[in-house]
Design an enzyme around this catalytic site. Sequence first.
Site, short mmCIF file in Angstrom:
data_model
loop_
_atom_site.label_atom_id
_atom_site.label_comp_id
_atom_site.label_asym_id
_atom_site.label_seq_id
_atom_site.Cartn_x
_atom_site.Cartn_y
_atom_site.Cartn_z
CG HIS A 241 -81.17 33.51 -67.24
ND1 HIS A 241 -80.08 33.23 -66.45
CD2 HIS A 241 -82.06 34.18 -66.44
CE1 HIS A 241 -80.28 33.72 -65.23
NE2 HIS A 241 -81.48 34.30 -65.20
N PRO B 193 -83.84 35.75 -72.65
CG PRO B 193 -85.49 35.51 -74.22
CD PRO B 193 -84.46 36.48 -73.76
CD GLU B 194 -80.27 34.72 -77.39
OE1 GLU B 194 -79.18 34.34 -77.86
OE2 GLU B 194 -81.00 35.56 -77.96
CG MET B 195 -75.48 34.14 -72.86
SD MET B 195 -74.00 34.62 -73.81
CE MET B 195 -72.76 34.61 -72.52
#
Length: 344
Positions: free
Chosen positions: A101, A145-147
């Site tokens: 993200h 930090p991902e989706m």
Amino acid sequence: MKKFVLTSTLVLFSAVSLFGMTDSSLLEKAKNSGLKAIPKSELEILKLVDDPNNPITAKKVELGKKLYFEPRLSKSGLISCNTCHNLAMGGVDGVSAAIGHKWTANPHHLNSPTVYNSVLNKVQFWNGRSPHLEDQAQGPIQAGPEMAAPSKLVVNRVTSMKGYVDEFKDTYGDNVKIDFKLIADTIAVFERTLITPSRYDDFMNGNLSSLSKEEKKGLNLFIDKGCIGCHNDIGLGGTMQPFATAAKYKFANLGDFKGDKNRMVKTPTLRNIEETAPYFHNGGVWSLKEAVKVMGSTQLGLKISDNDAKEIVTFLKSLTGEKPKITYPILPIATKTTPKPDMN
């Protein structure tokens, strides 16, 4: 008679490898070392990958595939499971640290492991914190930090689209409750089907001619050097093991990951390893040959020569398997109630 003798001699010679061991002896040696094959039988493969608590069905697989490729499961509406675990690229993203993200690199500089054959892992994530794919699937969707998508947002997005609601009902029954766990569980069913039998499996299943003499020589060396200590069983990895036991990993300072509370790290599968560079938990090494040498020094206390590393790599490339044929899905149409993408 001369022709028969000549033919018989050639057959006998072909059964003896370059290092003086018969192919059948090598097969026995591999099995005795703890190496196992993906079964030939589709029924046996199903038994291997299925979960009685979340049984595989064709409808679940198709719905799970759509959700796997669905970018609207992310807060931004841009990132899907396939972004970091790209099925066209060995199940990885091809960068050292996963990007999520707002173009954020993983804060621990962790590399995206392949999703292919992940069902064969004993645990999921580099620190082994998830016991199975259903639990693992929930993590990246919600991770900042991902989706970066809260579970409530994910459910609201999915249930706002008639196409998904209808397909969930068709898959699970009219009274289905579409919650976050069911969405993750359905993704996991699709992921359970992503196994890739290779020529190595053909050899382990008794087809002694499926590997070349050079690959068999590399397999023998792989066993003799002790690589099978961590890379064994069907997955050739996937268990928690101590890391850098014999010498310091030269890229240890790339990120701050130290393993689980006992400093154990999940051993990555070697299946399709030539497709999944860069290597190690922090993506510090880009060359497979160098990775073999690093493993020799850090894990085994051995200095593996260039030639030995080359021979082992020759074997490792035989682990590149046949991928399932996957058609990119057409995703359901958003509606006026579908929560809008959020880039913040």
